[in-house]
Design a protein around this motif. Structure first.
Motif, PDB file in Angstrom:
ATOM      1  N   UNK A  37       1.101  -0.835  -0.021  1.00 62.46           N
ATOM      2  CA  UNK A  37      -0.387   0.378   0.096  1.00 62.46           C
ATOM      3  C   UNK A  37       1.050   1.297  -0.187  1.00 62.46           C
ATOM      4  N   UNK A  38       0.548   2.482  -0.825  1.00 63.59           N
ATOM      5  CA  UNK A  38       1.447   3.660  -0.769  1.00 63.59           C
ATOM      6  C   UNK A  38       0.374   4.851  -0.129  1.00 63.59           C
ATOM      7  N   UNK A  39       1.513   5.447   0.140  1.00 57.70           N
ATOM      8  CA  UNK A  39       1.351   7.123   1.075  1.00 57.70           C
ATOM      9  C   UNK A  39       1.446   7.786  -0.040  1.00 57.70           C
ATOM     10  N   UNK A  40       0.899   8.953  -0.305  1.00 59.06           N
ATOM     11  CA  UNK A  40       1.087  10.545  -0.524  1.00 59.06           C
ATOM     12  C   UNK A  40       0.400  11.535  -0.453  1.00 59.06           C
ATOM     13  N   UNK A  41       0.989  12.557   0.419  1.00 51.37           N
ATOM     14  CA  UNK A  41      -0.158  14.112   1.184  1.00 51.37           C
ATOM     15  C   UNK A  41      -1.401  13.554   0.815  1.00 51.37           C
ATOM     16  N   UNK A  42      -1.935  14.177  -0.993  1.00 51.60           N
ATOM     17  CA  UNK A  42      -2.792  14.201  -1.082  1.00 51.60           C
ATOM     18  C   UNK A  42      -3.528  13.153  -1.367  1.00 51.60           C
ATOM     19  N   UNK A  43      -3.395  11.826  -1.419  1.00 45.26           N
ATOM     20  CA  UNK A  43      -4.741  10.752  -1.408  1.00 45.26           C
ATOM     21  C   UNK A  43      -4.341   9.653  -0.081  1.00 45.26           C
ATOM     22  N   UNK A  44      -3.024  10.073   0.788  1.00 46.52           N
ATOM     23  CA  UNK A  44      -2.972   9.738   2.346  1.00 46.52           C
ATOM     24  C   UNK A  44      -2.512   7.357   1.675  1.00 46.52           C
ATOM     25  N   UNK A 107       4.403   9.127   7.865  1.00 43.97           N
ATOM     26  CA  UNK A 107       2.743   8.808   7.957  1.00 43.97           C
ATOM     27  C   UNK A 107       2.979   7.855   9.133  1.00 43.97           C
ATOM     28  N   UNK A 108       1.937   7.273   9.910  1.00 43.27           N
ATOM     29  CA  UNK A 108       1.182   6.817  10.430  1.00 43.27           C
ATOM     30  C   UNK A 108      -0.048   5.441  10.213  1.00 43.27           C
ATOM     31  N   UNK A 109       0.200   4.451   9.663  1.00 43.16           N
ATOM     32  CA  UNK A 109      -0.305   3.301   9.246  1.00 43.16           C
ATOM     33  C   UNK A 109      -1.515   2.474  10.452  1.00 43.16           C
ATOM     34  N   UNK A 110      -2.747   3.140  10.555  1.00 48.59           N
ATOM     35  CA  UNK A 110      -3.312   2.684  11.117  1.00 48.59           C
ATOM     36  C   UNK A 110      -3.226   1.302  12.085  1.00 48.59           C
ATOM     37  N   UNK A 154      16.572  15.672  -1.991  1.00 49.39           N
ATOM     38  CA  UNK A 154      16.217  16.373  -0.326  1.00 49.39           C
ATOM     39  C   UNK A 154      16.353  15.998   0.540  1.00 49.39           C
ATOM     40  N   UNK A 155      17.285  16.540   1.319  1.00 51.79           N
ATOM     41  CA  UNK A 155      16.688  15.647   2.965  1.00 51.79           C
ATOM     42  C   UNK A 155      15.806  16.335   3.415  1.00 51.79           C
ATOM     43  N   UNK A 156      14.884  15.324   3.661  1.00 50.98           N
ATOM     44  CA  UNK A 156      13.220  16.094   4.105  1.00 50.98           C
ATOM     45  C   UNK A 156      12.510  14.738   4.538  1.00 50.98           C
ATOM     46  N   UNK A 157      11.378  14.895   5.180  1.00 51.77           N
ATOM     47  CA  UNK A 157      10.530  13.579   5.078  1.00 51.77           C
ATOM     48  C   UNK A 157      10.080  13.013   3.626  1.00 51.77           C
ATOM     49  N   UNK A 158      10.253  11.829   3.398  1.00 54.00           N
ATOM     50  CA  UNK A 158       9.396  11.158   1.996  1.00 54.00           C
ATOM     51  C   UNK A 158       8.206  11.926   1.928  1.00 54.00           C
ATOM     52  N   UNK A 159       8.114  12.466   0.808  1.00 55.75           N
ATOM     53  CA  UNK A 159       6.272  12.208   0.345  1.00 55.75           C
ATOM     54  C   UNK A 159       6.189  11.363  -0.176  1.00 55.75           C
ATOM     55  N   UNK A 160       6.480  10.553  -0.938  1.00 56.94           N
ATOM     56  CA  UNK A 160       6.224   9.217  -0.937  1.00 56.94           C
ATOM     57  C   UNK A 160       6.278   8.119  -0.046  1.00 56.94           C
ATOM     58  N   UNK A 161       5.597   7.102   0.603  1.00 54.11           N
ATOM     59  CA  UNK A 161       6.025   6.558   1.453  1.00 54.11           C
ATOM     60  C   UNK A 161       5.252   5.011   1.159  1.00 54.11           C
ATOM     61  N   UNK A 162       5.803   3.870   0.947  1.00 53.12           N
ATOM     62  CA  UNK A 162       5.336   2.108   0.374  1.00 53.12           C
ATOM     63  C   UNK A 162       5.487   1.307   1.493  1.00 53.12           C
ATOM     64  N   UNK A 163       4.490   0.673   2.350  1.00 52.31           N
ATOM     65  CA  UNK A 163       4.231  -0.064   3.186  1.00 52.31           C
ATOM     66  C   UNK A 163       3.937  -1.534   2.895  1.00 52.31           C
ATOM     67  N   UNK A 164       4.443  -2.446   2.490  1.00 54.33           N
ATOM     68  CA  UNK A 164       4.853  -3.728   1.638  1.00 54.33           C
ATOM     69  C   UNK A 164       4.843  -4.633   3.234  1.00 54.33           C
TER      70      UNK A 164
END
Length: 358
Positions: A37-44, A107-110, A154-164
């Motif tokens: 499952x993937x996460x972005x700020x726009x789509x969660x 981001x925290x996965x519920x 860039x050194x910042x929190x990623x704006x695309x995250x993948x949970x597997x």
């Protein structure tokens, strides 16, 4: 969380699977499918899916490859005698991943979605969960993980995250029965300091343990004991396990958390021990308290714990110039049997820790 499923068109044959499950080892073979499952700020969190197990494609600029923004979990699924499949306190793994995620700026996965993801994969790949005879302790090891998947340097929190989630059948940690381990006392390297990432389950903590672990192997030891980063005086944990000391007066003592990982097995032992009338303590333990306590007879048993080995007795602690030895005693043996019997359905689940998947 809605999960789509695409089944593999080329699953492992029944014959080959039988060969694998007869002697799975650890981390050598993987099931037919994986969860993503993937996460972005726009789509969660979005696009949750189960699909055939296989390689993932990463751009060379993918953030995790450069800044190690990553967390993971380790847990197991157990097949009971009636064929049903269960996991052990999966909500606690989900809650710990949420804490790790907060520390790694993810981001925290519920928790309920974490559990649903694990359940979905195990249900699809349930034929991979081994049948286990008593003393065998075969299970399906489950590895949920999260990483920074944005293409950005860039050194910042990623704006695309993948949970597997992937899974691998696992044999007994100790072939031929539980064996006491030899530990090397590390006095140069430290694992984590105040304000660091010691309480998060992130790959960097394990990477930092590899050099001292290699030195421990060279000295004939199985694991490393780390001391605190501030004073080099207080016991923290091993490279991948928590520690307990058993005292002659019935106390069970473990290092307090904050800079160490809060193990699910550790927490369960504290609860089980208290229910059995042992006085449990979470506090700072000076290394000299361990050495002197064994020498005087005040410390009667020492054991380590974690998902893979459950509980293993510590037979010897070595350091430059000395060592102390202990033996597996009744507290270690009884606590281990209580946990293993519960996980494999041979004991009543009075604490409601087991979660049925299939």
């Amino acid at each position: 969380m809605e999960i789509s499923t695409t089944l593999s068109t080329n699953p492992v044959s029944d014959e080959r699977l039988a060969e694998i499950l007869a002697d799975p080892g650890f981390g050598n073979h993987f099931t037919d499918h994986m969860f993503t499952v993937e996460w972005t700020p726009e789509s969660g969190w979005h696009n949750a899916r189960i699909e055939p197990y296989g390689p993932i494609s990463l751009d060379p600029a993918t953030a995790v490859l450069h800044y190690a923004q990553e967390t993971f979990e380790g847990m197991k699924a157990y097949r009971h005698d009636d064929g049903s499949i269960w996991s052990f306190r999966p909500d606690q793994n989900g809650a710990r991943m949420a804490r790790s995620s907060a520390r790694l700026a993810f981001p925290e996965l519920p928790v309920e979605d974490f559990v649903a993801a694990v359940d979905a994969l195990v249900e699809v790949d349930q034929r991979w969960v081994p049948v286990s005879a008593e003393g065998d302790e075969k299970s399906l090891y489950i590895r949920p993980f999260m990483f920074a998947s944005e293409k950005f340097l860039g050194v910042r929190a990623s704006q695309h995250v993948t949970f597997m989630v992937i899974a691998s059948p696992a044999g007994a940690y100790f072939k031929g029965g539980v064996k006491p381990v030899r530990l090397w006392l590390e006095q140069d390297y430290t694992r984590a300091g105040r304000g660091g990432m010691g309480a998060a389950k992130t790959g960097g903590n394990y990477a930092s343990s590899l050099a001292p672990q290699a030195q421990a192997y060279a000295k004939g030891c199985d694991q490393v004991v780390f001391l605190d980063a501030s004073e080099g005086t207080y016991i923290e944990e091993l490279g991948g396990m928590n520690l307990f000391l058993v005292y002659a007066d019935g106390r069970l003592v473990t290092p307090e958390t904050g800079t160490i990982l809060e193990g699910i097995t550790r927490a369960s032992i504290l609860e089980l021990a208290a229910q059995r009338g042992l006085k449990v303590e979470e506090r700072r333990i000076a290394i000299d308290e361990w050495k002197d306590g064994v020498a005087s007879g005040e410390v009667t048993e020492v054991f380590a714990c974690g998902t893979a080995a459950v509980i293993t007795p510590v037979g010897e602690l070595l350091w430059d110039g000395g060592s102390v030895t202990t033996e597996a005693g009744p507290v270690t043996t009884e606590l281990r049997k209580s946990l293993v019997d519960l996980q494999f359905g041979r004991a009543e689940d009075t604490n409601h820790w087991m979660h049925r998947i299939v």
